[in-house]
Design an enzyme around this catalytic site. Structure first.
Site, mmCIF file in Angstrom:
data_model
loop_
_atom_site.group_PDB
_atom_site.id
_atom_site.type_symbol
_atom_site.label_atom_id
_atom_site.label_comp_id
_atom_site.label_asym_id
_atom_site.label_seq_id
_atom_site.Cartn_x
_atom_site.Cartn_y
_atom_site.Cartn_z
ATOM 1 N N ASP A 148 1.315 -54.727 -11.421
ATOM 2 C CA ASP A 148 2.164 -55.448 -10.430
ATOM 3 C C ASP A 148 3.101 -54.334 -9.337
ATOM 4 O OD1 ASP A 148 4.136 -57.127 -8.885
ATOM 5 O OD2 ASP A 148 3.643 -58.759 -10.073
ATOM 6 N N SER A 184 2.546 -57.954 -4.963
ATOM 7 C CA SER A 184 2.136 -59.002 -5.717
ATOM 8 C C SER A 184 1.499 -60.223 -4.845
ATOM 9 C CB SER A 184 3.254 -59.438 -6.453
ATOM 10 O OG SER A 184 2.937 -60.117 -7.731
#
Length: 285
Positions: A166, A43
């Site tokens: 993510d 991320s």
């Protein structure tokens, strides 16, 4: 590499605005001349690492403390217009491309021998995808967008026809991956308190929404708390036998994944900067 010939890795787990902690760690490493054989980013952690590998001291700090307050960067307004709370194209395109406000020094990024792995979650089957440095191209930071697409707050990011979310819902703390890849000194940057377990409750509602379009990813999201807690527990076990060093803030400074204050960001950055002092003796051990 140090004279002891350890193979070294740095992991940054991201965590939205809390990830400025890792930016502080990496700026200190740049100042101290500390490099790693391989970087693993999840991320926002993957974005931190692009600046780090490119040797751009202070670049991440500016993104978190200045650009992040623009409504184009992350806002409800952006969510309404682009279906993305964080406008990943603005962050990793408009600002970061060669003609952007603060471009990535791509030539330096490419020339640096440090390896790079970026973690994402395949939205269709829930599997973990590990992108590598060869997937990053001039003015193409799509793998960071994929790794940073927070489910429900963002649409999945599509690369080569495959939608991704993510990486934090698939392999949030990739310590085992780094050890399996042959690294025996791993510095792990966490952006939550080291000894506080992650809870499921905040993932239940988004998982319910996600289930309609991406049931496998929804399942990963629902179980993320367990995956995260298990992986942190494993990292602590490796820390005891000297293979892993965990750096984590002692306070979250009022920051969360999608909420921030200038003071909180500045404080968190300094905490990361100070924590990095432990890295050199650890790598030499």
């Amino acid at each position: 590499m140090s004279s002891t010939q350890h193979k070294t890795a740095l992991i940054d787990v991201g965590g939205g605005f809390r990830a400025i902690f890792g930016a502080g760690v990496m700026d200190r490493c740049l100042e101290d001349g500390i490099a790693f054989d391989h970087c693993y980013g999840v991320s926002a952690g993957s974005a931190n690492m692009v600046s780090f590998i490119a040797g751009q001291h202070g670049r991440n700090h500016k993104f978190y403390t200045e650009y992040a307050f623009r409504k184009e960067y992350a806002s409800f307004d952006s969510y309404v217009r682009n279906h993305n709370f964080a406008n990943l194209d603005y962050v990793y395109g408009t600002l970061s491309n060669h003609d952007g406000e603060y471009p990535v020094d791509f030539a330096a990024f490419e020339a640096n021998p440090t390896g790079f792995t970026v973690v994402a979650c395949n939205a269709e089957d829930g599997s973990t995808k590990y992108f590598d440095k060869s997937d990053v191209h001039y003015d193409d930071f799509n793998i960071m967008k994929a790794s940073s697409a927070v489910p429900v707050a963002c649409e999945p990011y599509v690369i080569d026809g495959v939608p991704y979310f993510d990486g934090g819902i698939a392999d949030p703390v990739p310590v085992q991956k780094a050890l399996d890849d042959g690294y025996d000194r791993v510095v792990l940057i966490l952006t939550r308190l080291k000894d506080v377990l992650r809870e499921q409750k905040r993932d239940i509602a988004p998982a319910r929404i996600l289930k309609r379009s991406y049931p496998a990813a929804a399942e990963r999201l629902l179980n993320r708390y367990q995956t995260y807690n298990d992986e942190v527990a494993l990292a602590k076990k490796y820390e005891q036998d000297g293979r892993v060093l965990i750096l984590a803030p002692d306070d979250l400074c009022g920051l969360s994944t999608l909420s921030k204050s200038f003071e909180g960001l500045e404080l968190m950055y300094r905490k990361g900067y100070a924590a990095a002092e432990a890295i050199r003796p650890f790598l030499a051990s």
